[in-house]
Design a protein around this motif. Structure first.
Motif, PDB file in Angstrom:
ATOM      1  N   GLU A  38      43.219  34.821  52.563  1.00 12.27           N
ATOM      2  CA  GLU A  38      43.062  36.240  52.898  1.00 12.27           C
ATOM      3  C   GLU A  38      42.012  36.424  53.982  1.00 12.27           C
ATOM      4  O   GLU A  38      40.814  36.270  53.723  1.00 12.27           O
ATOM      5  N   SER A  41      38.107  38.335  53.665  1.00 12.67           N
ATOM      6  CA  SER A  41      37.921  38.459  52.214  1.00 12.67           C
ATOM      7  C   SER A  41      36.556  37.972  51.746  1.00 12.67           C
ATOM      8  O   SER A  41      36.290  37.938  50.549  1.00 12.67           O
ATOM      9  N   LEU A  43      33.432  39.196  51.729  1.00 12.90           N
ATOM     10  CA  LEU A  43      32.628  40.103  50.909  1.00 12.90           C
ATOM     11  C   LEU A  43      33.213  40.248  49.512  1.00 12.90           C
ATOM     12  O   LEU A  43      32.477  40.264  48.523  1.00 12.90           O
ATOM     13  N   LYS A  44      34.531  40.340  49.424  1.00 10.88           N
ATOM     14  CA  LYS A  44      35.181  40.428  48.130  1.00 10.88           C
ATOM     15  C   LYS A  44      34.915  39.153  47.326  1.00 10.88           C
ATOM     16  O   LYS A  44      34.595  39.215  46.140  1.00 10.88           O
ATOM     17  N   CYS A  45      34.993  38.010  47.972  1.00 12.04           N
ATOM     18  CA  CYS A  45      34.729  36.732  47.302  1.00 12.04           C
ATOM     19  C   CYS A  45      33.283  36.650  46.819  1.00 12.04           C
ATOM     20  O   CYS A  45      33.023  36.236  45.681  1.00 12.04           O
ATOM     21  N   HIS A  47      31.240  39.091  46.122  1.00 17.94           N
ATOM     22  CA  HIS A  47      31.067  40.022  45.012  1.00 17.94           C
ATOM     23  C   HIS A  47      31.631  39.425  43.721  1.00 17.94           C
ATOM     24  O   HIS A  47      30.968  39.425  42.682  1.00 17.94           O
ATOM     25  N   GLN A  48      32.842  38.898  43.794  1.00 15.63           N
ATOM     26  CA  GLN A  48      33.469  38.348  42.594  1.00 15.63           C
ATOM     27  C   GLN A  48      32.746  37.084  42.122  1.00 15.63           C
ATOM     28  O   GLN A  48      32.678  36.817  40.919  1.00 15.63           O
ATOM     29  N   ASN A 172      31.288  48.751  55.300  1.00 18.51           N
ATOM     30  CA  ASN A 172      31.736  47.502  54.696  1.00 18.51           C
ATOM     31  C   ASN A 172      31.679  47.679  53.189  1.00 18.51           C
ATOM     32  O   ASN A 172      30.631  47.811  52.615  1.00 18.51           O
ATOM     33  N   SER A 173      32.843  47.707  52.572  1.00 24.13           N
ATOM     34  CA  SER A 173      32.864  47.892  51.127  1.00 24.13           C
ATOM     35  C   SER A 173      33.409  46.655  50.453  1.00 24.13           C
ATOM     36  O   SER A 173      34.139  45.876  51.049  1.00 24.13           O
ATOM     37  N   ILE A 174      33.050  46.505  49.202  1.00 31.43           N
ATOM     38  CA  ILE A 174      33.557  45.403  48.397  1.00 31.43           C
ATOM     39  C   ILE A 174      34.610  45.966  47.479  1.00 31.43           C
ATOM     40  O   ILE A 174      34.390  46.960  46.811  1.00 31.43           O
ATOM     41  N   GLU A 175      35.735  45.332  47.450  1.00 26.82           N
ATOM     42  CA  GLU A 175      36.806  45.809  46.570  1.00 26.82           C
ATOM     43  C   GLU A 175      37.140  44.767  45.556  1.00 26.82           C
ATOM     44  O   GLU A 175      37.028  43.612  45.731  1.00 26.82           O
TER      45      GLU A 175
END
Length: 175
Positions: A38, A41, A43-45, A47-48, A172-175
């Motif tokens: 992805e 991705s 920031l999402k990574c 965060h998770q 920049n947001s984290i989803e």
């Protein structure tokens, strides 16, 4: 006297540790797959990864590779901050800091200046000055006036917790 609950306690602890280890392995593989497949991705990574409470070395490497491939300054910034608290991470923090300084925004540059133990003060200073952003230049000069070596906020006795926690950059947001 036999206490059966005492003999099962170490087994239960071991089972809980093994269950946690398997969960982290599964989460790590999922995050590696996300980072590898992805675009944008990171920031999402990150965060998770924080929610999971850790990951394998391969996970950090995959996230770093995603950041570099995308030239993602926000992801680089957050991974650098994570790395300063976990010094044995298998990432090249210098490369990520360089990415933030060269491709990030002044908010991120100022945050690096304030939050890294030994930031590249001169490089950050030159980049902010070259931006002609009066507000950022003023903030930088005020900070460097009280901390000319740029030793990061955690070295300053009068530092408040607010100085240390830097939120995501706007947009920049984290989803």
């Amino acid at each position: 006297m036999n206490h059966p609950e005492k003999s099962t306690a170490p087994q239960n602890e071991q089972a809980a540790i093994e269950k946690r280890r398997e969960h982290l392995k599964a989460e790590s593989q999922r995050l590696i797959d996300m980072a590898n497949n992805e675009p944008h991705s990171a920031l999402k990574c990150i965060h998770q990864l924080s929610v999971a409470g850790g990951a394998t070395e391969a996970t950090y490497i995959a996230i770093e590779q995603r950041i570099v491939a995308d030239q993602d300054a926000a992801g680089a910034y957050h991974l650098v901050l994570l790395a300063q608290n976990t010094p044995d991470l298998p990432i090249d923090a210098r490369q990520l800091i360089e990415l933030v300084v060269n491709k990030g925004d002044n908010t991120q540059r100022l945050a690096l200046l304030k939050n890294l133990p030994l930031p590249p003060v001169n490089h950050i200073k030159e980049t902010i000055l070259a931006s002609n952003d009066g507000e950022a230049i003023g903030q930088m000069n005020a900070y460097l006036q009280i901390n000319p070596e740029g030793y990061g906020s955690h070295h300053m006795l009068g530092s408040s917790q607010k100085d240390r926690i830097v939120p995501l950059s706007p947009g920049n947001s984290i989803e």
